[in-house]
Motif scaffolding. Structure first.
Motif, PDB file in Angstrom:
ATOM      1  N   SER A 172      -0.060  -5.363   6.152  1.00 37.42           N
ATOM      2  CA  SER A 172      -0.945  -4.249   6.527  1.00 37.42           C
ATOM      3  C   SER A 172      -1.437  -3.527   5.278  1.00 37.42           C
ATOM      4  N   ASP A 230       0.805  -1.221   0.000  1.00 37.57           N
ATOM      5  CA  ASP A 230       0.000   0.000   0.000  1.00 37.57           C
ATOM      6  C   ASP A 230       0.835   1.268   0.000  1.00 37.57           C
ATOM      7  N   THR A 272      -4.254  -2.404  -2.777  1.00 38.07           N
ATOM      8  CA  THR A 272      -5.347  -2.618  -1.829  1.00 38.07           C
ATOM      9  C   THR A 272      -5.658  -4.106  -1.722  1.00 38.07           C
ATOM     10  N   PHE A 273      -6.336  -4.453  -0.653  1.00 41.12           N
ATOM     11  CA  PHE A 273      -6.775  -5.835  -0.442  1.00 41.12           C
ATOM     12  C   PHE A 273      -7.698  -6.276  -1.579  1.00 41.12           C
ATOM     13  N   ALA A 274      -8.634  -5.404  -1.951  1.00 40.90           N
ATOM     14  CA  ALA A 274      -9.618  -5.748  -2.976  1.00 40.90           C
ATOM     15  C   ALA A 274      -8.963  -6.020  -4.324  1.00 40.90           C
ATOM     16  N   THR A 275      -8.019  -5.171  -4.704  1.00 34.50           N
ATOM     17  CA  THR A 275      -7.332  -5.370  -5.978  1.00 34.50           C
ATOM     18  C   THR A 275      -6.521  -6.659  -5.972  1.00 34.50           C
ATOM     19  N   PRO A 301      -4.795  -1.110   3.572  1.00 32.33           N
ATOM     20  CA  PRO A 301      -5.789  -0.144   4.064  1.00 32.33           C
ATOM     21  C   PRO A 301      -7.198  -0.718   4.201  1.00 32.33           C
ATOM     22  N   ASP A 302      -7.514  -1.746   3.427  1.00 30.48           N
ATOM     23  CA  ASP A 302      -8.874  -2.274   3.445  1.00 30.48           C
ATOM     24  C   ASP A 302      -8.936  -3.744   3.854  1.00 30.48           C
ATOM     25  N   GLY A 303      -7.892  -4.236   4.522  1.00 28.19           N
ATOM     26  CA  GLY A 303      -7.933  -5.627   4.972  1.00 28.19           C
ATOM     27  C   GLY A 303      -6.576  -6.121   5.411  1.00 28.19           C
ATOM     28  N   ASN A 304      -6.569  -7.230   6.123  1.00 28.42           N
ATOM     29  CA  ASN A 304      -5.337  -7.841   6.601  1.00 28.42           C
ATOM     30  C   ASN A 304      -4.767  -8.743   5.517  1.00 28.42           C
TER      31      ASN A 304
END
Length: 226
Positions: free
Chosen positions: A53, A8, A32-35, A55-58
């Motif tokens: 770490s 990130d 990001t986690f989603a990507t 921003p939108d998930g572990n």
């Protein structure tokens, strides 16, 4: 070899991509986690460099997804946390190695290189297949001690075919492997045809064997010599 870099920190992500690309890795990025989740679900990678770490998930939650879809993919965890607990948790969840920020890009490259050799090439820096000798560190190809002059993309193609021996690989999968995120720049599969055809001719001239077969309407297949 195709890598996914999950990080990130924008500057670090750019630095890793630029440096590892210079080492002849094909890099894709996810900040990001989603990507990362989407890319892992859709594409294959030889190695994933995974920040814990996000921003939108572990990032550790992505380990289950990676192991589910790509059990043989190498996973290198990157984290600012330098605790034994975090390291053990990541390794227990399926990671292969762990590096702590800050780190030198040379060390990152060495760990990625070692991980790929161990996971993909079973620890070998030399691959022998159908009379060809592939030296993965020097990125050279020989037949009976004679060097076969291949381009960088032809070398990447050769490794991809060898890793997927006796499997049909589609033109799309080849394009994604060679060009990664930049594949959209290509209008069609003409470039795939050109690179595969050039590699096929060079191998056939050197060995007298036609090892890369066209599968009509689908793609190509590396056929082991009998």
């Amino acid at each position: 070899m195709k890598l996914l870099l999950v990080e990130d920190e924008t500057d670090l992500l750019t630095e890793m991509e630029e440096y590892l690309s210079q080492q002849d890795y094909r890099c894709e990025k996810a900040s990001t986690f989603a990507t990362a989740e989407e890319k892992i679900s859709l594409y294959d990678y030889e190695c994933i460099v995974l920040d814990i770490s996000l921003p939108d998930g572990n990032g550790l939650r992505l380990l289950d997804l990676i192991r589910k879809h790509h059990p043989s993919t190498g996973i290198l965890i990157v984290s600012a946390k330098d605790s034994l607990r975090d390291k053990l948790e990541g390794l227990n969840l399926g990671a292969d190695d762990y590096i702590t920020k800050p780190f030198h890009l040379e060390e990152l490259n060495a760990r990625v290189n070692a991980l790929i050799r161990r996971k993909v090439f079973k620890g070998n820096a030399r691959i022998d297949v159908d009379g060809l000798c592939i030296l993965t560190e020097a990125q050279e190809v020989y037949y009976e001690d004679r060097l076969i002059n291949v381009t960088r993309k032809e070398y990447q193609l050769l490794l991809y075919f060898v890793i997927n021996q006796n499997r049909v690989v589609s033109r799309q999968s080849i394009a994604e492997h060679i060009w990664g995120d930049h594949f959209d720049l290509a209008d069609n599969y003409d470039s795939v045809y050109v690179h595969v055809n050039n590699l096929r001719k060079k191998i056939q001239i050197a060995t007298g064997k036609d090892l890369i077969k066209s599968v009509y309407g689908v793609g190509y297949k590396w056929m082991r010599a009998s």
